[in-house]
Design a protein around this motif. Sequence first.
Motif, PDB file in Angstrom:
ATOM      1  N   GLN A 145      15.142  75.804 115.932  1.00 19.07           N
ATOM      2  CA  GLN A 145      14.854  75.251 117.446  1.00 19.07           C
ATOM      3  C   GLN A 145      12.768  74.827 117.121  1.00 19.07           C
ATOM      4  N   ASP A 146      13.099  74.451 116.384  1.00 16.81           N
ATOM      5  CA  ASP A 146      11.088  74.277 116.666  1.00 16.81           C
ATOM      6  C   ASP A 146      11.110  73.104 115.121  1.00 16.81           C
ATOM      7  N   ILE A 147       9.943  72.947 115.846  1.00 15.58           N
ATOM      8  CA  ILE A 147       9.765  71.486 114.494  1.00 15.58           C
ATOM      9  C   ILE A 147       8.958  71.483 113.648  1.00 15.58           C
ATOM     10  N   GLU A 148       9.181  71.242 112.517  1.00 14.02           N
ATOM     11  CA  GLU A 148       7.858  72.047 111.162  1.00 14.02           C
ATOM     12  C   GLU A 148       6.908  71.131 110.851  1.00 14.02           C
ATOM     13  N   ARG A 149       5.570  70.948 110.937  1.00 16.40           N
ATOM     14  CA  ARG A 149       4.617  69.927 110.087  1.00 16.40           C
ATOM     15  C   ARG A 149       4.102  69.988 109.074  1.00 16.40           C
ATOM     16  N   ASN A 150       3.956  69.201 107.749  1.00 15.84           N
ATOM     17  CA  ASN A 150       2.974  69.577 106.691  1.00 15.84           C
ATOM     18  C   ASN A 150       1.140  69.244 107.520  1.00 15.84           C
ATOM     19  N   GLU A 151       0.614  69.854 106.214  1.00 13.22           N
ATOM     20  CA  GLU A 151      -0.771  69.768 106.581  1.00 13.22           C
ATOM     21  C   GLU A 151      -1.399  68.398 107.195  1.00 13.22           C
ATOM     22  N   LYS A 152      -0.316  67.915 106.640  1.00 15.38           N
ATOM     23  CA  LYS A 152      -1.195  66.185 107.124  1.00 15.38           C
ATOM     24  C   LYS A 152      -0.177  65.586 108.583  1.00 15.38           C
ATOM     25  N   GLY A 153       0.625  66.575 109.229  1.00 21.11           N
ATOM     26  CA  GLY A 153       1.377  66.880 110.276  1.00 21.11           C
ATOM     27  C   GLY A 153       2.625  65.567 110.425  1.00 21.11           C
ATOM     28  N   GLN A 154       3.195  65.481 109.305  1.00 18.67           N
ATOM     29  CA  GLN A 154       4.033  64.458 108.957  1.00 18.67           C
ATOM     30  C   GLN A 154       5.333  65.727 109.155  1.00 18.67           C
TER      31      GLN A 154
END
Length: 503
Positions: A145-154
């Motif tokens: 249901q959610d989009i996950e991003r890493n510390e670089k915003g990717q």
Amino acid sequence: MAVNFLYPDYEVARNYDRCISCRACERQCANEVHEYLEDSNKMVCDDAKCVNCHRCVSLCPTRALKIVKSNNTYKENQNWTGKTINELYRQANSGGVLLSSMGNPENYPVYFDKILINASQVTNPSIDPLREPMETKVFLGAKPQDIERNEKGQIVNNLPPQISLSMPIMFSAMSYGSISYNAHESLARAAEKLGILYNTGEGGLHEDFYRYGKNTIVQVASGRFGVHPEYLNSGVAVEIKIGQGAKPGIGGHLPGAKIVGDISRTRMIPERSDAISPAPHHDIYSIEDLRQLVFSLKEATDYKKPVIVKIAAVHNVAAIASGIARSGADIIAIDGFRGGTGAAPTRIRDHVGIPIELALAGVDKRLRDEGIRGNVSLVIGGSIRSSADIVKAVALGADCVYIATSALLALGCHLCRSCHGGKCNWGIATQVPELVKRLNPDIGYKRLVNLLTAWQHEIMEMMGGMGINSIESLRGNRLMLRGVGLNEKELEILGIKHAGEGL
């Protein structure tokens, strides 16, 4: 001698002016309908043995044969019809349960035929699929249901295992044993060529077909026939079969006469022993039990394969699907009451279950209302007859459809409804070597490819006419549908408006 109250359902009409007594009909008929009389140089028929498979009609070189429905009749009675009387006579003769094949033939509403598709005009122009991009590819599996991003915003790829299909169609479960080796090979090769999947059914997977693993769904049914770690890991998805549309609430039975040779070895049971799948899975009596099996199968496949749960369309199907969506399953397959099978008790086939259109609409609405539609993909089956049925099913909420009877028709099936006898004249529902070889998989797989290629083009044309360029945009888009000849309750369940109503 006992009186036989049953008159043949069909009669073989032979034009003796055309018949050259070549005896092709005699050689081709596994039911021994035709006989050559040497004294008179004449062919005769035993109509009582005819199942109306049309093998003799198709192969007669002079077109001297046709099969006609018998006009023998009983005194007219709207309650006690000829069909009802004949079925009663059969049971009085045998004391057995009536068996039937290939889906419910009764005159219940076919809701797909009472649904019309919208088309674009001026304000929302149509799309030309020959000149503009059109996407029929679908991905089956749970969607986060959610989009996950890493510390670089990717964006982090947190997708569970997905099934990729070139079009929203798969070949439904038909086990090795219920259909022939050549039929299975035709399905597997067509699935590979088309970029879709076929389903092993509950009879295990012949070792020759492991090479089609990237296009295979392996099934786990209550009998656990042919189930072992290598089998579970041979395909791209695992399906738990709880029920099927032709016989909801009961198990399966493949007669011992079909458990021969490689079928016995593949199913891991002795030759000539009946393969009986119990009605329930004896380790599943609740959603919690189902969840345990789902995760057992995920453990066995290292969490690399989506798990499908297949159920029949029954009155409380929406509530059942809601529980399955919370069980950890990735895909729910729902089979409507017109679904075919090799043999089902006639009374159950004709009176148990509900139409797939109503089941699909109800399940899709409930999962959306509960906010869990993304937890699972929905696959539906049960007499999908054309590309129009597929477009309507997707607009009602399906991600994909299963086809089986239509695939068998493409292979040559004539719906004679005598699969359980094991004497299929077209080499499909038989294990008799002389009959099996009548289906040439080199030809069979090409016919399947031709059929689905044509359907894919038609799907793109219909989507283009609606001004839609992807299956994803069509899924659950009920604004594109209108009903004709449906009452208010039917329209409410389907979630569509009547033809003539605007937005």
